[in-house]
Design a protein around this motif. Structure first.
Motif, PDB file in Angstrom:
ATOM      1  N   TRP A  24       0.797  -1.221   0.000  1.00  0.00           N
ATOM      2  CA  TRP A  24       0.000   0.000   0.000  1.00  0.00           C
ATOM      3  C   TRP A  24       0.831   1.273   0.000  1.00  0.00           C
ATOM      4  CZ3 TRP A  24      -4.946  -0.342  -1.115  1.00  0.00           C
ATOM      5  CH2 TRP A  24      -5.581  -1.561  -0.937  1.00  0.00           C
ATOM      6  N   SER A  25       2.151   1.192  -0.040  1.00  0.00           N
ATOM      7  CA  SER A  25       2.977   2.400   0.051  1.00  0.00           C
ATOM      8  C   SER A  25       2.895   3.265  -1.202  1.00  0.00           C
ATOM      9  CB  SER A  25       4.432   2.037   0.331  1.00  0.00           C
ATOM     10  OG  SER A  25       4.951   1.275  -0.736  1.00  0.00           O
ATOM     11  N   ASN A  26       2.431   2.716  -2.319  1.00  0.00           N
ATOM     12  CA  ASN A  26       2.325   3.509  -3.537  1.00  0.00           C
ATOM     13  C   ASN A  26       0.974   4.213  -3.654  1.00  0.00           C
ATOM     14  OD1 ASN A  26       0.904   1.136  -3.948  1.00  0.00           O
ATOM     15  ND2 ASN A  26       1.296   1.116  -6.130  1.00  0.00           N
ATOM     16  N   ILE A  27       0.093   4.062  -2.684  1.00  0.00           N
ATOM     17  CA  ILE A  27      -1.235   4.664  -2.715  1.00  0.00           C
ATOM     18  C   ILE A  27      -1.190   6.005  -1.978  1.00  0.00           C
ATOM     19  CG2 ILE A  27      -3.648   4.378  -2.031  1.00  0.00           C
ATOM     20  CD1 ILE A  27      -2.704   2.350  -4.112  1.00  0.00           C
ATOM     21  N   ASN A  28      -1.727   7.034  -2.606  1.00  0.00           N
ATOM     22  CA  ASN A  28      -1.820   8.348  -1.983  1.00  0.00           C
ATOM     23  C   ASN A  28      -3.300   8.668  -1.785  1.00  0.00           C
ATOM     24  OD1 ASN A  28      -1.748  10.974  -1.185  1.00  0.00           O
ATOM     25  ND2 ASN A  28      -0.612  11.733  -2.923  1.00  0.00           N
ATOM     26  N   PRO A  29      -3.829   8.571  -0.552  1.00  0.00           N
ATOM     27  CA  PRO A  29      -5.261   8.791  -0.332  1.00  0.00           C
ATOM     28  C   PRO A  29      -5.684  10.251  -0.501  1.00  0.00           C
ATOM     29  CG  PRO A  29      -4.146   8.508   1.747  1.00  0.00           C
ATOM     30  CD  PRO A  29      -3.132   8.241   0.667  1.00  0.00           C
ATOM     31  N   TYR A  30      -4.736  11.165  -0.623  1.00  0.00           N
ATOM     32  CA  TYR A  30      -5.061  12.587  -0.716  1.00  0.00           C
ATOM     33  C   TYR A  30      -5.064  13.099  -2.145  1.00  0.00           C
ATOM     34  CZ  TYR A  30      -3.901  11.945   4.121  1.00  0.00           C
ATOM     35  OH  TYR A  30      -3.867  11.472   5.392  1.00  0.00           O
ATOM     36  N   GLY A  31      -4.814  12.258  -3.124  1.00  0.00           N
ATOM     37  CA  GLY A  31      -4.793  12.689  -4.511  1.00  0.00           C
ATOM     38  C   GLY A  31      -3.393  13.091  -4.937  1.00  0.00           C
ATOM     39  N   THR A  32      -3.279  13.551  -6.155  1.00  0.00           N
ATOM     40  CA  THR A  32      -1.991  13.937  -6.703  1.00  0.00           C
ATOM     41  C   THR A  32      -1.899  15.449  -6.770  1.00  0.00           C
ATOM     42  OG1 THR A  32      -1.963  11.946  -8.043  1.00  0.00           O
ATOM     43  CG2 THR A  32      -0.483  13.691  -8.709  1.00  0.00           C
ATOM     44  N   PHE A  33      -0.805  15.990  -6.317  1.00  0.00           N
ATOM     45  CA  PHE A  33      -0.560  17.424  -6.363  1.00  0.00           C
ATOM     46  C   PHE A  33       0.602  17.663  -7.310  1.00  0.00           C
ATOM     47  CE2 PHE A  33      -2.344  16.465  -2.245  1.00  0.00           C
ATOM     48  CZ  PHE A  33      -3.379  17.367  -2.166  1.00  0.00           C
ATOM     49  N   ARG A  34       0.300  18.236  -8.443  1.00  0.00           N
ATOM     50  CA  ARG A  34       1.344  18.509  -9.429  1.00  0.00           C
ATOM     51  C   ARG A  34       1.891  19.910  -9.182  1.00  0.00           C
ATOM     52  NH1 ARG A  34       1.171  14.543 -13.272  1.00  0.00           N
ATOM     53  NH2 ARG A  34      -0.775  13.401 -13.360  1.00  0.00           N
ATOM     54  N   LEU A  35       3.186  20.008  -9.032  1.00  0.00           N
ATOM     55  CA  LEU A  35       3.829  21.287  -8.783  1.00  0.00           C
ATOM     56  C   LEU A  35       4.568  21.755 -10.026  1.00  0.00           C
ATOM     57  CD1 LEU A  35       5.365  20.642  -5.265  1.00  0.00           C
ATOM     58  CD2 LEU A  35       3.247  21.826  -5.816  1.00  0.00           C
ATOM     59  N   ASP A  36       4.341  22.996 -10.398  1.00  0.00           N
ATOM     60  CA  ASP A  36       5.071  23.612 -11.494  1.00  0.00           C
ATOM     61  C   ASP A  36       6.052  24.590 -10.850  1.00  0.00           C
ATOM     62  OD1 ASP A  36       6.072  24.766 -13.746  1.00  0.00           O
ATOM     63  OD2 ASP A  36       4.144  25.499 -14.500  1.00  0.00           O
TER      64      ASP A  36
END
Length: 64
Positions: A24-36
């Protein structure tokens, strides 16, 4: 491999709990935050957030 009967009988509950993080370490329950990192946030236009501090602000606070 862990689904094979000889391993199922060999692993205790503690062993299986230790392996849970690997699955389960590859799961992010908070979604993906893409930073520019090449783009700046426009924080000055947001209400309630003060702008950058200036030298005049520090001298005014020191005088009080």
């Amino acid at each position: 491999m862990l689904a094979q009967p000889e391993w199922v009988a060999r692993l205790s509950d503690e062993d299986r709990r230790g392996l849970t993080a690997l699955f389960w370490s590859n799961i992010n329950p908070y979604g993906t935050f893409r930073l520019d990192m090449d783009k700046r946030l426009d924080l000055i236009s947001l209400p309630g957030i003060p702008g950058p501090r200036r030298v005049a602000d520090r001298t005014a606070r020191a005088a009080h």
